[in-house]
Design a protein around this motif. Structure first.
Motif, short mmCIF file in Angstrom:
data_model
loop_
_atom_site.label_atom_id
_atom_site.label_comp_id
_atom_site.label_asym_id
_atom_site.label_seq_id
_atom_site.Cartn_x
_atom_site.Cartn_y
_atom_site.Cartn_z
N MET A 1 0.83 -1.21 0.00
CA MET A 1 0.00 0.00 0.00
C MET A 1 0.86 1.25 0.00
N ALA A 2 1.89 1.22 0.85
CA ALA A 2 2.78 2.38 0.93
C ALA A 2 3.52 2.58 -0.38
N LEU A 3 3.89 1.40 -0.98
CA LEU A 3 4.60 1.48 -2.25
C LEU A 3 3.71 2.07 -3.33
N ASP A 4 2.42 1.64 -3.37
CA ASP A 4 1.49 2.19 -4.34
C ASP A 4 1.31 3.68 -4.13
N SER A 5 1.25 4.12 -2.90
CA SER A 5 1.10 5.56 -2.60
C SER A 5 2.33 6.33 -3.07
N TYR A 6 3.49 5.70 -2.89
CA TYR A 6 4.74 6.34 -3.33
C TYR A 6 4.74 6.53 -4.84
N LYS A 7 4.27 5.48 -5.55
CA LYS A 7 4.22 5.56 -7.01
C LYS A 7 3.26 6.64 -7.45
N ILE A 8 2.09 6.67 -6.79
CA ILE A 8 1.09 7.68 -7.15
C ILE A 8 1.62 9.08 -6.88
N MET A 9 2.29 9.24 -5.73
CA MET A 9 2.86 10.55 -5.39
C MET A 9 3.92 10.96 -6.41
N GLY A 10 4.75 10.00 -6.83
CA GLY A 10 5.77 10.29 -7.83
C GLY A 10 5.16 10.67 -9.15
N LEU A 11 4.06 9.98 -9.50
CA LEU A 11 3.37 10.30 -10.75
C LEU A 11 2.79 11.70 -10.71
N ASN A 12 2.23 12.06 -9.55
CA ASN A 12 1.64 13.41 -9.42
C ASN A 12 2.72 14.49 -9.51
N VAL A 13 3.86 14.22 -8.87
CA VAL A 13 4.97 15.18 -8.94
C VAL A 13 5.42 15.34 -10.39
N ARG A 14 5.49 14.22 -11.07
CA ARG A 14 5.92 14.23 -12.48
C ARG A 14 4.94 15.03 -13.33
N GLN A 15 3.64 14.81 -13.12
CA GLN A 15 2.62 15.53 -13.88
C GLN A 15 2.66 17.03 -13.57
N ASN A 16 2.80 17.36 -12.27
CA ASN A 16 2.86 18.78 -11.90
C ASN A 16 4.07 19.46 -12.53
N SER A 17 5.21 18.74 -12.54
CA SER A 17 6.41 19.32 -13.14
C SER A 17 6.22 19.53 -14.63
N SER A 18 5.59 18.55 -15.28
CA SER A 18 5.38 18.67 -16.72
C SER A 18 4.48 19.86 -17.03
N HIS A 19 3.45 20.06 -16.18
CA HIS A 19 2.55 21.20 -16.39
C HIS A 19 3.30 22.53 -16.22
N GLN A 20 4.19 22.56 -15.24
CA GLN A 20 4.97 23.79 -15.01
C GLN A 20 5.85 24.11 -16.22
N TYR A 21 6.56 23.10 -16.71
CA TYR A 21 7.43 23.33 -17.86
C TYR A 21 6.61 23.64 -19.11
N GLY A 22 5.47 22.97 -19.23
CA GLY A 22 4.59 23.27 -20.37
C GLY A 22 4.09 24.69 -20.33
N LEU A 23 3.76 25.18 -19.13
CA LEU A 23 3.29 26.56 -18.98
C LEU A 23 4.39 27.55 -19.34
N VAL A 24 5.61 27.29 -18.87
CA VAL A 24 6.74 28.17 -19.20
C VAL A 24 6.98 28.18 -20.71
N ALA A 25 6.91 27.00 -21.33
CA ALA A 25 7.10 26.92 -22.78
C ALA A 25 6.02 27.72 -23.52
N ALA A 26 4.77 27.58 -23.08
CA ALA A 26 3.67 28.29 -23.75
C ALA A 26 3.80 29.80 -23.60
N ILE A 27 4.14 30.26 -22.39
CA ILE A 27 4.27 31.70 -22.15
C ILE A 27 5.44 32.28 -22.95
N SER A 28 6.57 31.56 -22.95
CA SER A 28 7.74 32.07 -23.69
C SER A 28 7.48 32.06 -25.19
#
Length: 654
Positions: A1-28
């Protein structure tokens, strides 16, 4: 269970980072397009440069995966050396071009703007942020586009090259018609076109006009003694002559540009490999610098064809010990010298010397002798032409036209009225202006075109091979040579560096794949994901070029480029004027606009319509030499509207 939560948390961090970089790319990207389309750019925008630089460094840090090993490298002596070298090279990329080109061209020139500094920074930020975004968004909607590109990329070589060659030929032919109206515009082009018409009549020179001042202007590049001919070597005019005889002289450059594609591919493949060869050909095909130059009458295009033919043949000679390739290499380098002597000398000094060294070390004496004999024969043609036209084998047309002091070197006086004294400092300024122009004009992408090569050649960062340095030497041959040449312009881009284009294309391909491999290693992933990200970046950059930069260049080049267009001849045909002498009102710098009519003159001035300079009361002096013709005066207003009025002249002959 903890491992699944870790994976989900990592996936969310990855998605949030991608959105941030995508936003910077779009604005620039939005900022970049705003800068490109707005004229003039508000000075307030320059206050955001520190923000752009900060975001650029942050995105670059992630692209390098925040590697501690890399950080330790940059804190060491080698790393500090690398940073110093990088800063110097980046100076060549991002420096505003105004101060270096303001005296070279009129204010409306595309390079004459501080916009380049802001646009290139915003474009570089967009490019790196987009790469970060795409690296985090694997198996995304973008994959369908990359799959299409991969399908085209993986075409069999013969289909790949046929498609690429046809693309260059068709696009440059369309641009020749739509932008340049299938006629020469620059004085260099007009003079060589005139020489081609002389050759087409079976002669080396034509009789000088009866009253020369009616048929020449300051920068016409025609030599006027008792004979009339151009100041240039015979190579390019001979090729144009074929087009003149066929009635389609404009086709020569598109044809030679398209033939350059397979040669570039073959040379790059022998030098590095298949992937570098294919990318080199792609970059050549989509380069606006290449396409617009190929649609002109300029001799740089045929020069580059023979340059690549020489490189390919010399490489084949060394690999296969083949005397046929040795003869072909000598003929190609010699043909290049019969078109542009300086370019052939610069490249020949580098690769001719290397060829000699390889031949001696490999005991290829027969191949070297055959190369030398073929080259000597071609040089003999050049010297023989000099003797037949200029009266001295070692006297070139440039010196006959402008004076013997017009050669390589520095001076303590100005050689042209509108140019400053040529000093080493002026040579540095010329070099900077050409480097900056090449960064923009070569690919017209959001980031500087030379940036991949600059990154790859940062000292100690990438492991380079001897082939890398050989191609770098070839790329620098023209810049080093023209550092010592007093005349400078940015005509269709940094044309004096056009001989560097094949080397730059191959080195760019090499650099891109090395950078891809390094990013894949840093991110501990396969190079396929990184290649997909770069494919999308190249697609978007190419769309930016096609939708933003090329329309701007199209407007600039098609708007009476170099004070020459075909409006005058179109008006003559519209009015049905025949068997006439038309006096042109001089306009532009020292009468540059006279080329609009003069390019249509027969060298023997025996065409249906003869264009002459309007010398006012002296116009009547031409009546005895053109009997039975009508006489007209052509004027052009500030809006470019042509008016042709009938003249009544009385002969001044006694």
């Amino acid at each position: 269970m903890a491992l699944d939560s870790y994976k989900i948390m990592g996936l969310n961090v990855r998605q949030n980072s991608s959105h941030q970089y995508g936003l910077v790319a779009a604005i620039s990207l939005f900022l970049l397009i705003f800068i490109e389309l707005r004229a003039p750019v508000s000075k307030l925008l320059f206050f955001i440069i520190p923000i752009i630089v900060f975001l650029l460094l942050h995105n670059l840090y992630y692209l390098l995966d925040g590697s501690k090993q890399l950080l330790r490298f940059f804190l060491g002596l080698k790393g500090i050396t690398a940073i110093i070298g990088l800063l110097f090279l980046l100076f060549l990329c991002f420096t505003p071009v105004n101060e270096f080109t303001s005296y070279l061209s009129k204010a409306t020139h595309p390079f004459n703007s501080y916009r380049w500094l802001l646009a290139s920074l915003a474009g570089s930020l967009f490019s790196i942020a987009l790469l970060n975004y795409l690296l985090l968004c694997r198996n995304s909607v973008w994959d369908s586009i990359t799959n299409i590109c991969r399908t085209l990329w993986e075409l069999p070589p013969h289909y790949y090259l046929l498609s690429a060659s046809l693309w260059v030929f068709i696009v440059s032919s369309i641009l020749s018609y739509a932008v340049f109206e299938n006629v020469p515009h620059v004085q260099d082009e007009i003079a060589q076109f005139m020489q081609a018409k002389i050759f087409a009549r079976g002669s080396l020179t034509a009789p000088a006009p009866v009253i020369p001042e009616f048929f020449q202007y300051f920068l016409d590049n025609m030599i006027m003694t008792n004979r009339w001919y151009s100041q240039y070597p015979s190579g390019h005019p001979v090729l144009l002559m074929v087009g003149v005889l066929l009635g389609i002289p404009w086709i020569i450059n598109p044809l030679f540009a398209s033939l350059s594609v397979p040669l570039l591919y073959l040379f790059a493949r022998d030098y590095y490999g298949e992937q570098e060869a294919r990318l080199s050909a792609v970059l050549y095909c989509i380069s606006p610098f290449v396409l617009f130059m190929s649609s002109s009458f300029m001799n740089h295009v045929t020069t580059v064809f023979f340059l690549i033919l020489f490189l390919y043949s010399a490489n084949k000679t060394i690999r296969n010990r083949n005397t046929i390739y040795a003869v072909l290499a000598g003929c190609a380098l010699g043909a290049m010298g019969n078109i542009r002597v300086g370019d052939a000398f610069a490249v020949g000094m580098v690769f001719g010397t290397l060829f000699f060294i390889y031949a001696i070390r490999g005991k290829m004496y027969r191949e070297w002798i055959m190369f030398a004999v073929a080259l000597s024969c071609m040089v003999g043609i050049l010297l023989l032409y000099n003797y037949a036209t200029n009266g001295d084998p070692l006297l070139f047309g440039y010196q006959v036209r402008w004076g013997k002091e017009h050669t390589i070197g520095f001076y303590d006086k100005s050689l042209l009225d509108n140019k400053p004294v040529f000093t080493p400092l002026r040579g540095i300024i010329h070099t900077l202006s050409n480097c900056i122009a090449l960064n923009q004009n070569l690919l017209e992408w959001p980031f500087p075109s030379l940036l991949p090569i600059i990154i790859y050649f940062i000292p100690f960062l990438f492991k380079k091979t001897i082939n890398d340095y050989l191609l770098l030497g070839g790329a620098l041959a023209a810049p080093v040579f023209y550092f010592f040449y007093f005349y400078q312009d940015l005509c269709l881009g940094p044309r004096f560096y056009y001989a560097s284009v094949p080397f730059v294309m191959i080195l760019t391909a090499r650099s891109v794949f090395e950078i891809i491999n390094s990013i894949a290693w840093l991110h501990q992933t396969t190079d396929r994901y990184v290649k997909n990200a770069f494919i999308m970046l190249f697609v978007i950059c190419s769309l930016f070029c096609a939708c933003i930069r090329i329309p701007h260049l199209y407007g600039f080049y098609s708007n009476t480029f170099w004070d020459v267009d075909n409006k005058l001849m179109n008006k003559v045909q519209e009015m049905g004027i025949k068997q006439a002498v038309i006096f042109q009102e001089s306009y532009g710098y020292r009468g540059d606009g006279l080329g609009s009519g003069f390019l249509h003159n027969s060298p023997w001035l025996d065409g249906s319509v003869v264009f002459a300079r309007d010398l006012g009361e002296r116009n009547a002096e031409l009546i005895p030499f053109f009997p039975g013709r009508g006489y007209y005066r052509a004027t052009r207003d500030k809006q470019g509207i042509i008016t042709i009025d009938k003249l009544t002249l009385k002969s001044s002959a006694k």
